[in-house]
Design a protein around this motif. Structure first.
Motif, PDB file in Angstrom:
ATOM      1  N   THR A  67      38.153  10.094 -15.614  1.00 34.05           N
ATOM      2  CA  THR A  67      37.255   8.945 -15.482  1.00 34.05           C
ATOM      3  C   THR A  67      36.723   8.593 -16.862  1.00 34.05           C
ATOM      4  OG1 THR A  67      36.601   9.685 -13.269  1.00 34.05           O
ATOM      5  CG2 THR A  67      35.210   8.038 -14.336  1.00 34.05           C
ATOM      6  N   LEU A  68      37.009   7.378 -17.309  1.00 40.98           N
ATOM      7  CA  LEU A  68      36.603   6.950 -18.644  1.00 40.98           C
ATOM      8  C   LEU A  68      35.412   5.991 -18.563  1.00 40.98           C
ATOM      9  CD1 LEU A  68      40.131   6.320 -20.206  1.00 40.98           C
ATOM     10  CD2 LEU A  68      38.620   8.282 -20.616  1.00 40.98           C
ATOM     11  N   PRO A  69      34.616   5.922 -19.627  1.00 43.39           N
ATOM     12  CA  PRO A  69      33.471   4.996 -19.637  1.00 43.39           C
ATOM     13  C   PRO A  69      33.923   3.541 -19.527  1.00 43.39           C
ATOM     14  CG  PRO A  69      33.334   6.572 -21.448  1.00 43.39           C
ATOM     15  CD  PRO A  69      34.699   6.708 -20.861  1.00 43.39           C
ATOM     16  N   GLN A  70      33.010   2.710 -19.106  1.00 44.91           N
ATOM     17  CA  GLN A  70      33.296   1.280 -19.023  1.00 44.91           C
ATOM     18  C   GLN A  70      33.545   0.704 -20.410  1.00 44.91           C
ATOM     19  OE1 GLN A  70      30.230  -0.902 -17.018  1.00 44.91           O
ATOM     20  NE2 GLN A  70      31.124  -2.909 -17.460  1.00 44.91           N
ATOM     21  N   LYS A  71      34.562  -0.131 -20.517  1.00 44.80           N
ATOM     22  CA  LYS A  71      34.910  -0.730 -21.813  1.00 44.80           C
ATOM     23  C   LYS A  71      33.780  -1.631 -22.313  1.00 44.80           C
ATOM     24  CE  LYS A  71      38.882  -3.048 -23.974  1.00 44.80           C
ATOM     25  NZ  LYS A  71      39.180  -1.971 -24.904  1.00 44.80           N
ATOM     26  N   GLY A  72      33.507  -1.580 -23.611  1.00 44.15           N
ATOM     27  CA  GLY A  72      32.519  -2.458 -24.231  1.00 44.15           C
ATOM     28  C   GLY A  72      31.217  -1.799 -24.614  1.00 44.15           C
ATOM     29  N   LYS A  73      30.969  -0.579 -24.143  1.00 47.70           N
ATOM     30  CA  LYS A  73      29.691   0.085 -24.423  1.00 47.70           C
ATOM     31  C   LYS A  73      29.523   0.396 -25.905  1.00 47.70           C
ATOM     32  CE  LYS A  73      28.628   2.222 -19.959  1.00 47.70           C
ATOM     33  NZ  LYS A  73      28.314   3.478 -19.258  1.00 47.70           N
ATOM     34  N   PHE A  74      30.560   0.945 -26.525  1.00 51.50           N
ATOM     35  CA  PHE A  74      30.474   1.300 -27.949  1.00 51.50           C
ATOM     36  C   PHE A  74      30.304   0.046 -28.804  1.00 51.50           C
ATOM     37  CE2 PHE A  74      32.390   2.010 -32.111  1.00 51.50           C
ATOM     38  CZ  PHE A  74      31.732   3.156 -32.537  1.00 51.50           C
ATOM     39  N   LYS A  75      31.131  -0.956 -28.542  1.00 46.57           N
ATOM     40  CA  LYS A  75      31.058  -2.188 -29.332  1.00 46.57           C
ATOM     41  C   LYS A  75      29.687  -2.840 -29.208  1.00 46.57           C
ATOM     42  CE  LYS A  75      35.896  -3.636 -29.725  1.00 46.57           C
ATOM     43  NZ  LYS A  75      36.894  -4.696 -29.453  1.00 46.57           N
ATOM     44  N   SER A  76      29.164  -2.852 -28.004  1.00 49.37           N
ATOM     45  CA  SER A  76      27.846  -3.446 -27.785  1.00 49.37           C
ATOM     46  C   SER A  76      26.770  -2.695 -28.552  1.00 49.37           C
ATOM     47  CB  SER A  76      27.529  -3.456 -26.289  1.00 49.37           C
ATOM     48  OG  SER A  76      26.219  -3.934 -26.052  1.00 49.37           O
ATOM     49  N   LYS A  77      26.869  -1.379 -28.541  1.00 49.15           N
ATOM     50  CA  LYS A  77      25.870  -0.542 -29.199  1.00 49.15           C
ATOM     51  C   LYS A  77      25.839  -0.781 -30.703  1.00 49.15           C
ATOM     52  CE  LYS A  77      25.677   3.522 -27.429  1.00 49.15           C
ATOM     53  NZ  LYS A  77      26.012   4.913 -27.067  1.00 49.15           N
ATOM     54  N   TYR A  78      26.999  -1.089 -31.302  1.00 50.43           N
ATOM     55  CA  TYR A  78      27.093  -1.245 -32.760  1.00 50.43           C
ATOM     56  C   TYR A  78      27.313  -2.693 -33.190  1.00 50.43           C
ATOM     57  CZ  TYR A  78      27.020   3.792 -32.923  1.00 50.43           C
ATOM     58  OH  TYR A  78      26.627   5.102 -32.790  1.00 50.43           O
ATOM     59  N   GLY A  79      27.010  -3.651 -32.292  1.00 51.64           N
ATOM     60  CA  GLY A  79      27.040  -5.063 -32.663  1.00 51.64           C
ATOM     61  C   GLY A  79      28.413  -5.603 -32.987  1.00 51.64           C
ATOM     62  N   ILE A  80      29.451  -5.072 -32.319  1.00 49.08           N
ATOM     63  CA  ILE A  80      30.823  -5.551 -32.535  1.00 49.08           C
ATOM     64  C   ILE A  80      31.187  -6.481 -31.383  1.00 49.08           C
ATOM     65  CG2 ILE A  80      33.240  -4.861 -32.793  1.00 49.08           C
ATOM     66  CD1 ILE A  80      32.191  -2.100 -33.714  1.00 49.08           C
ATOM     67  N   ASN A  81      31.656  -7.661 -31.692  1.00 46.70           N
ATOM     68  CA  ASN A  81      32.038  -8.628 -30.659  1.00 46.70           C
ATOM     69  C   ASN A  81      33.272  -8.152 -29.895  1.00 46.70           C
ATOM     70  OD1 ASN A  81      29.993 -10.424 -31.393  1.00 46.70           O
ATOM     71  ND2 ASN A  81      31.286 -11.404 -32.952  1.00 46.70           N
ATOM     72  N   GLU A  82      33.341  -8.549 -28.641  1.00 48.91           N
ATOM     73  CA  GLU A  82      34.492  -8.171 -27.811  1.00 48.91           C
ATOM     74  C   GLU A  82      35.796  -8.697 -28.392  1.00 48.91           C
ATOM     75  OE1 GLU A  82      34.250  -8.950 -23.645  1.00 48.91           O
ATOM     76  OE2 GLU A  82      32.195  -8.192 -23.476  1.00 48.91           O
ATOM     77  N   SER A  83      35.724  -9.841 -29.064  1.00 47.65           N
ATOM     78  CA  SER A  83      36.934 -10.456 -29.629  1.00 47.65           C
ATOM     79  C   SER A  83      37.422  -9.752 -30.899  1.00 47.65           C
ATOM     80  CB  SER A  83      36.679 -11.928 -29.941  1.00 47.65           C
ATOM     81  OG  SER A  83      35.631 -12.055 -30.907  1.00 47.65           O
ATOM     82  N   GLU A  84      36.573  -8.907 -31.489  1.00 49.77           N
ATOM     83  CA  GLU A  84      36.944  -8.223 -32.728  1.00 49.77           C
ATOM     84  C   GLU A  84      37.769  -6.970 -32.437  1.00 49.77           C
ATOM     85  OE1 GLU A  84      33.638  -8.924 -36.075  1.00 49.77           O
ATOM     86  OE2 GLU A  84      32.833  -7.931 -34.284  1.00 49.77           O
ATOM     87  N   LYS A  85      38.783  -6.748 -33.248  1.00 45.88           N
ATOM     88  CA  LYS A  85      39.598  -5.535 -33.152  1.00 45.88           C
ATOM     89  C   LYS A  85      38.838  -4.383 -33.823  1.00 45.88           C
ATOM     90  CE  LYS A  85      43.457  -7.366 -31.418  1.00 45.88           C
ATOM     91  NZ  LYS A  85      44.101  -6.914 -30.180  1.00 45.88           N
ATOM     92  N   LEU A  86      39.076  -3.169 -33.316  1.00 49.61           N
ATOM     93  CA  LEU A  86      38.392  -1.997 -33.857  1.00 49.61           C
ATOM     94  C   LEU A  86      39.392  -0.907 -34.207  1.00 49.61           C
ATOM     95  CD1 LEU A  86      35.751  -0.496 -34.527  1.00 49.61           C
ATOM     96  CD2 LEU A  86      35.710   0.296 -32.137  1.00 49.61           C
ATOM     97  N   ILE A  87      39.409  -0.541 -35.490  1.00 50.00           N
ATOM     98  CA  ILE A  87      40.187   0.607 -35.973  1.00 50.00           C
ATOM     99  C   ILE A  87      39.233   1.788 -36.067  1.00 50.00           C
ATOM    100  CG2 ILE A  87      41.516   1.544 -37.907  1.00 50.00           C
ATOM    101  CD1 ILE A  87      42.292  -1.390 -38.568  1.00 50.00           C
ATOM    102  N   MET A  88      39.687   2.951 -35.638  1.00 53.03           N
ATOM    103  CA  MET A  88      38.780   4.088 -35.577  1.00 53.03           C
ATOM    104  C   MET A  88      39.369   5.333 -36.222  1.00 53.03           C
ATOM    105  SD  MET A  88      37.110   5.710 -32.158  1.00 53.03           S
ATOM    106  CE  MET A  88      37.472   7.415 -31.889  1.00 53.03           C
ATOM    107  N   PHE A  89      38.533   5.992 -37.048  1.00 46.21           N
ATOM    108  CA  PHE A  89      38.817   7.331 -37.565  1.00 46.21           C
ATOM    109  C   PHE A  89      37.813   8.277 -36.936  1.00 46.21           C
ATOM    110  CE2 PHE A  89      37.312  10.711 -40.294  1.00 46.21           C
ATOM    111  CZ  PHE A  89      38.469  11.394 -40.614  1.00 46.21           C
ATOM    112  N   LEU A  90      38.279   9.435 -36.472  1.00 46.32           N
ATOM    113  CA  LEU A  90      37.405  10.439 -35.875  1.00 46.32           C
ATOM    114  C   LEU A  90      37.744  11.799 -36.454  1.00 46.32           C
ATOM    115  CD1 LEU A  90      35.316  11.331 -33.711  1.00 46.32           C
ATOM    116  CD2 LEU A  90      37.211  11.446 -32.082  1.00 46.32           C
ATOM    117  N   GLY A  91      36.825  12.344 -37.263  1.00 49.45           N
ATOM    118  CA  GLY A  91      37.077  13.639 -37.887  1.00 49.45           C
ATOM    119  C   GLY A  91      36.048  13.924 -38.966  1.00 49.45           C
TER     120      GLY A  91
END
Length: 388
Positions: free
Chosen positions: A195-219
């Motif tokens: 079960t995964l979180p609802q899409k959009g929570k992270f982007k909303s929290k950090y002021g990223i628009n839904e239309s914007e692409k997000l590249i992610m590094f984790l480490g």
């Protein structure tokens, strides 16, 4: 079976890197299978781990002993453990265990565990987690350690675990005999990704628009992770509506990449959420469009497996040992070169169908090969060969 794990840092210090998560997941799965599992570790973390009683702390059924480092500053700055009290305790208790599982080998707990295991004729396995060869940092110190203790720890192990075929070759280069080497990958707990979180929570929290692409590094924010290359390549992307999230704890490299970000005038495109765990981490994975690990050296990418579990395409440099099974299957790979990395970004940012194809293929690969339940079974079977 009575199992003892030896590891320099342990849960809840997940910010210390993949070794902590791997040792925790293996030990937890072994407890679930009915084994009696102990972990001997240190109290070292960014801040000291403190409990009412540091000895015999219950962590999801695992009995954990957090031996106190004389200096946590030395632990964090020089990566040198000083858990003096562990020596006498190991001496008194090691005969209680059927087998010992040592994670990494260039640390004081590994030295003590090796010595008392040999004296008490207790078999042990060694999982180097990508640290077989003495390179990248403190090479001379590592070479000195190997001459004094390291080679004996490697050679006296009943079995050694290689994460990949590349690491197997590294063990051979260090003189370990081939019959002792088993390829045992890392994995993830797929139950956590049902079960995964609802899409959009992270982007909303950090002021990223839904239309914007997000590249992610984790480490870890560390020189070895190639984040300077990432910033330089990200700056070359032609698309305007792309953001970059660099998620993790600073290991002394944050100032350098922030200087690059200011130099390129892209402060508004890069965010630093810090360390994310649990649901917060999954929210970031769900919202990202591309996962990237641009390492100078990487034996395995556990966070990449987590991205694959969320059906995300990967981009890795070929310095990553798993690049050969990711390439054109779960994502793209490139040389450690800013033009090539930028080109990989352009390809995936402009081809949603390819991203979807890689995402589905990556999820299938996780389910068939990189589930901790299957890996725990493989490890237990190897333990048995050491006992009988």
């Amino acid at each position: 079976m009575n199992i003892l794990h030896i590891v320099p840092s342990f849960a809840p210090c997940f910010s210390a890197g993949g070794v902590v998560n791997a040792s925790y997941q293996i030990a937890k799965k072994q407890v679930e299978k009915g084994h009696d599992v102990c972990v001997y570790t240190t109290d070292g973390c960014q801040e000291r781990l403190k409990f009412k009683d540091n000895y015999n702390v219950d962590v999801d059924g695992i009995k954990v002993f957090y031996f106190k480092n004389i200096s946590n500053i030395v632990k964090n700055r020089l990566t040198i453990d000083t858990p003096i009290s562990s020596i006498s305790y190991l001496k008194k208790t090691i005969a209680n265990f059927d087998i010992i599982h040592i994670h990494e080998h260039r640390h004081s707990l590994a030295v003590a565990a090796h010595r008392y295991a040999i004296k008490n004729n207790i078999p042990y396995v060694l999982q180097a987690h990508g640290s077989v060869l003495p390179f990248f940092q403190k090479e001379k110190l590592k070479e000195i350690f190997d001459e004094i203790e390291g080679f004996d720890i490697l050679y006296n192990a009943s079995k050694v675990f290689a994460l990949t075929e590349v690491e197997k070759q590294q063990y051979l280069k260090m003189g370990v005999s081939q019959p002792k080497i088993e390829i045992v990958p890392l994995g993830i707990n797929l139950e956590e990704y049902k079960t995964l979180p609802q899409k959009g929570k992270f982007k909303s929290k950090y002021g990223i628009n839904e239309s914007e692409k997000l590249i992610m590094f984790l480490g870890r924010i560390h020189e070895i992770k190639g984040l300077d290359l990432l910033i330089k390549s990200f700056n070359k992307i032609s698309k305007e509506n792309v953001k970059l999230a660099i998620i993790g704890r600073d290991y002394g490299f944050l100032n350098e990449i922030q200087t690059l970000i200011k130099q390129f005038n892209i402060e508004d495109k890069v965010i630093f959420p810090g360390v994310l765990t649990g649901d917060a981490k999954k929210e970031a994975l769900v919202d990202c469009d591309i996962f990237v690990m641009p390492s100078r050296y990487e034996s395995f990418t556990t966070s990449g497996l987590e991205a694959m579990a969320c059906c995300k395409p990967l981009i890795l440099t070929k310095n990553n040992h798993i690049h050969d099974w990711v390439e054109n299957r779960a994502g793209l790979t490139c040389e450690f070169n800013e033009e090539e990395l930028a080109n990989c970004f352009e390809i995936l940012l402009n081809d949603e169908m390819l991203c979807k194809k890689f995402g589905i293929s990556g999820r299938t690969l996780i389910e068939t090969k990189y589930d901790w339940n299957k890996i725990e079974k493989q490890i237990f079977d190897i333990y048995q060969t050491c006992l009988y």
